[in-house]
Enzyme design. Structure first.
Site, PDB file in Angstrom:
ATOM      1  N   GLY A   1       1.127 -12.642  -1.102  1.00 35.27           N
ATOM      2  CA  GLY A   1       0.308 -12.499   0.096  1.00 35.27           C
ATOM      3  C   GLY A   1      -0.299 -13.801   0.594  1.00 35.27           C
ATOM      4  O   GLY A   1      -1.167 -13.804   1.464  1.00 35.27           O
TER       5      GLY A   1
ATOM      6  N   HIS B   1       2.002  -4.306 -11.893  1.00 31.62           N
ATOM      7  CA  HIS B   1       1.816  -5.241 -10.780  1.00 31.62           C
ATOM      8  C   HIS B   1       0.534  -6.045 -11.019  1.00 31.62           C
ATOM      9  O   HIS B   1      -0.446  -5.515 -11.546  1.00 31.62           O
ATOM     10  CB  HIS B   1       1.726  -4.465  -9.461  1.00 31.62           C
ATOM     11  CG  HIS B   1       1.819  -5.366  -8.263  1.00 31.62           C
ATOM     12  ND1 HIS B   1       0.746  -6.124  -7.839  1.00 31.62           N
ATOM     13  CD2 HIS B   1       2.848  -5.658  -7.433  1.00 31.62           C
ATOM     14  CE1 HIS B   1       1.132  -6.836  -6.786  1.00 31.62           C
ATOM     15  NE2 HIS B   1       2.404  -6.578  -6.527  1.00 31.62           N
TER      16      HIS B   1
ATOM     17  N   SER C   1       5.548 -13.573  -1.158  1.00 33.81           N
ATOM     18  CA  SER C   1       5.826 -14.173   0.148  1.00 33.81           C
ATOM     19  C   SER C   1       7.323 -14.339   0.420  1.00 33.81           C
ATOM     20  O   SER C   1       7.745 -15.315   1.047  1.00 33.81           O
ATOM     21  CB  SER C   1       5.084 -15.512   0.300  1.00 33.81           C
ATOM     22  OG  SER C   1       3.686 -15.298   0.205  1.00 33.81           O
TER      23      SER C   1
ATOM     24  N   LYS D   1       2.194  -1.208  -0.881  1.00 31.50           N
ATOM     25  CA  LYS D   1       0.790  -1.310  -1.319  1.00 31.50           C
ATOM     26  C   LYS D   1      -0.041  -0.240  -0.598  1.00 31.50           C
ATOM     27  O   LYS D   1       0.481   0.838  -0.309  1.00 31.50           O
ATOM     28  CB  LYS D   1       0.285  -2.743  -1.112  1.00 31.50           C
ATOM     29  CG  LYS D   1       1.213  -3.777  -1.776  1.00 31.50           C
ATOM     30  CD  LYS D   1       0.637  -5.153  -1.888  1.00 31.50           C
ATOM     31  CE  LYS D   1       1.668  -6.069  -2.542  1.00 31.50           C
ATOM     32  NZ  LYS D   1       1.173  -7.427  -2.737  1.00 31.50           N
TER      33      LYS D   1
ATOM     34  N   GLU E   1       6.619 -12.094 -10.274  1.00 29.75           N
ATOM     35  CA  GLU E   1       5.778 -12.315  -9.101  1.00 29.75           C
ATOM     36  C   GLU E   1       4.635 -13.265  -9.451  1.00 29.75           C
ATOM     37  O   GLU E   1       3.637 -12.844 -10.044  1.00 29.75           O
ATOM     38  CB  GLU E   1       5.179 -10.983  -8.618  1.00 29.75           C
ATOM     39  CG  GLU E   1       6.210  -9.944  -8.262  1.00 29.75           C
ATOM     40  CD  GLU E   1       5.661  -8.918  -7.275  1.00 29.75           C
ATOM     41  OE1 GLU E   1       6.298  -8.720  -6.242  1.00 29.75           O
ATOM     42  OE2 GLU E   1       4.582  -8.347  -7.539  1.00 29.75           O
TER      43      GLU E   1
ATOM     44  N   ASN F   1       7.348  -2.887  -1.582  1.00 31.14           N
ATOM     45  CA  ASN F   1       6.084  -2.378  -2.115  1.00 31.14           C
ATOM     46  C   ASN F   1       5.102  -2.353  -0.948  1.00 31.14           C
ATOM     47  O   ASN F   1       4.605  -3.394  -0.538  1.00 31.14           O
ATOM     48  CB  ASN F   1       5.601  -3.307  -3.238  1.00 31.14           C
ATOM     49  CG  ASN F   1       4.221  -2.923  -3.747  1.00 31.14           C
ATOM     50  OD1 ASN F   1       3.678  -1.878  -3.374  1.00 31.14           O
ATOM     51  ND2 ASN F   1       3.657  -3.772  -4.596  1.00 31.14           N
TER      52      ASN F   1
ATOM     53  N   GLU G   1      -1.775  -6.867  -9.150  1.00 29.30           N
ATOM     54  CA  GLU G   1      -2.984  -6.282  -8.546  1.00 29.30           C
ATOM     55  C   GLU G   1      -3.543  -5.180  -9.444  1.00 29.30           C
ATOM     56  O   GLU G   1      -4.759  -4.998  -9.518  1.00 29.30           O
ATOM     57  CB  GLU G   1      -2.662  -5.770  -7.128  1.00 29.30           C
ATOM     58  CG  GLU G   1      -2.452  -6.938  -6.168  1.00 29.30           C
ATOM     59  CD  GLU G   1      -1.494  -6.675  -5.024  1.00 29.30           C
ATOM     60  OE1 GLU G   1      -1.174  -5.504  -4.742  1.00 29.30           O
ATOM     61  OE2 GLU G   1      -1.058  -7.663  -4.394  1.00 29.30           O
TER      62      GLU G   1
HETATM   63  P1  13P Z   1       3.973 -10.315  -0.567  1.00 27.93           P
HETATM   64  O1  13P Z   1       5.423 -10.190  -0.246  1.00 27.93           O
HETATM   65  O2  13P Z   1       3.082  -9.726   0.489  1.00 27.93           O
HETATM   66  O3  13P Z   1       3.586 -11.691  -0.975  1.00 27.93           O
HETATM   67  O4  13P Z   1       3.716  -9.372  -1.851  1.00 27.93           O
HETATM   68  C1  13P Z   1       4.552  -9.471  -2.943  1.00 27.93           C
HETATM   69  C2  13P Z   1       4.237  -8.361  -3.872  1.00 27.93           C
HETATM   70  O5  13P Z   1       3.192  -8.315  -4.471  1.00 27.93           O
HETATM   71  C3  13P Z   1       5.229  -7.289  -4.008  1.00 27.93           C
HETATM   72  O6  13P Z   1       4.938  -6.447  -5.072  1.00 27.93           O
END
Ligand code: 13P
Length: 253
Positions: free
Chosen positions: A174, A96, A213, A11, A168, A9, A98
């Site tokens: 992150g 997601h 992560s 983003k 997640e 992803n 976010e």
């Molecule tokens: P990170 O791997 O940057 O922690 O993000 C995970 C994520 O949100 C994947 O959709």
């Protein structure tokens, strides 16, 4: 046998030309990873068409990070499931954290997005996960259960057979703070149990990915767990070498 999946992803990262470069590097290095791994990359909408050309015929699949809840029409700024499917996407990430957190996506919206995805033959990668407060209060099982019941339970058996789940935990996204392999296994097994209560034996075939992560150094431990079928990768998906190493460390060369 469940699929072994490593999905990236991206983003809101990379300019289109950088995305094309990244995709080319992933294609170039794929031979170093077990053929058993199914790679999916999910760039920003603006890159889909060019990245699709790079991935054509390579076995690496394309996905989008979102789609509209409506079919088409006067929805300024939205991108429909039909549009991303027409560009060669087979997958779409939905729900997601976010999107839930910053754009107010609710289960009601997500039900409509799921319908759109299925109507256009896309496979949803449906994300669930608790935040830190919920984890610390011991509510993570209830949170994840509600996110599944309110959306996944509305699917038909045929739709459910074409679903990927990504667990997640928000506190691991992150932050560099990964769930332990034991924590991941515990909740993945719980998710599978919840799914099996509604869909029976079909739940044994559902790929449940871990995200938060995930990196080359922890992929092996996480993916070794019985109910962890791969990862949804954020930051580490932006470097071809790391993204590929998650596949090879996690599932073999
Ligand atoms: P990170 O791997 O940057 O922690 O993000 C995970 C994520 O949100 C994947 O959709």
């Amino acid at each position: 046998m469940r699929s072994k999946i490593v999905a990236g992803n991206w983003k809101m990262n990379t300019l289109p030309a950088e995305g094309v470069e990244l995709a080319k590097n992933i294609v170039a290095g794929k031979g170093s990873v077990c053929e058993c791994v199914h790679f999916i990359v999910c760039p920003p909408y603006t890159h889909l068409s060019e990245v699709a050309k790079v991935l054509a015929g390579t076995g690496i699949a394309l996905g989008a990070q979102n789609c509209a809840a409506e079919e088409k029409g006067a929805y300024t700024g939205e991108v429909s499931a039909a549009m991303i499917a027409a560009l060669g996407c087979r997958y779409v990430i939905l729900g997601h954290s976010e999107r839930r957190q910053y754009y107010g996506e609710t289960s009601a919206t997500l039900n409509r997005k799921m319908e759109q995805a299925y109507a256009h033959d896309l496979v949803p990668i449906y994300c669930v996960g608790e935040n830190l407060e919920e984890r610390e209060a011991g509510k993570h099982f209830d949170v994840v259960k509600a996110q599944i019941e309110e959306v996944v339970f509305n699917l038909t058996p045929a739709q459910f057979a074409r679903l990927i789940i990504a667990y997640e935990p928000v506190w691991a996204i992150g932050t560099g703070k990964t769930a332990t392999a034991e924590q991941a296994q515990e909740i993945h097994a719980y998710i599978r149990k919840v799914l099996s209560e509604k869909f029976g034996a079909a739940a044994a075939e559902t790929a449940i990915l871990y995200g938060g992560s995930c990196k080359p150094s922890n992929a092996a431990e996480l993916f070794a767990k019985e109910d962890v079928d791969g990862g949804l990768i954020g930051g580490a998906a932006l470097k071809a070498e790391d993204f590929l190493a998650i596949g090879s460390n996690g599932f073999g060369k």
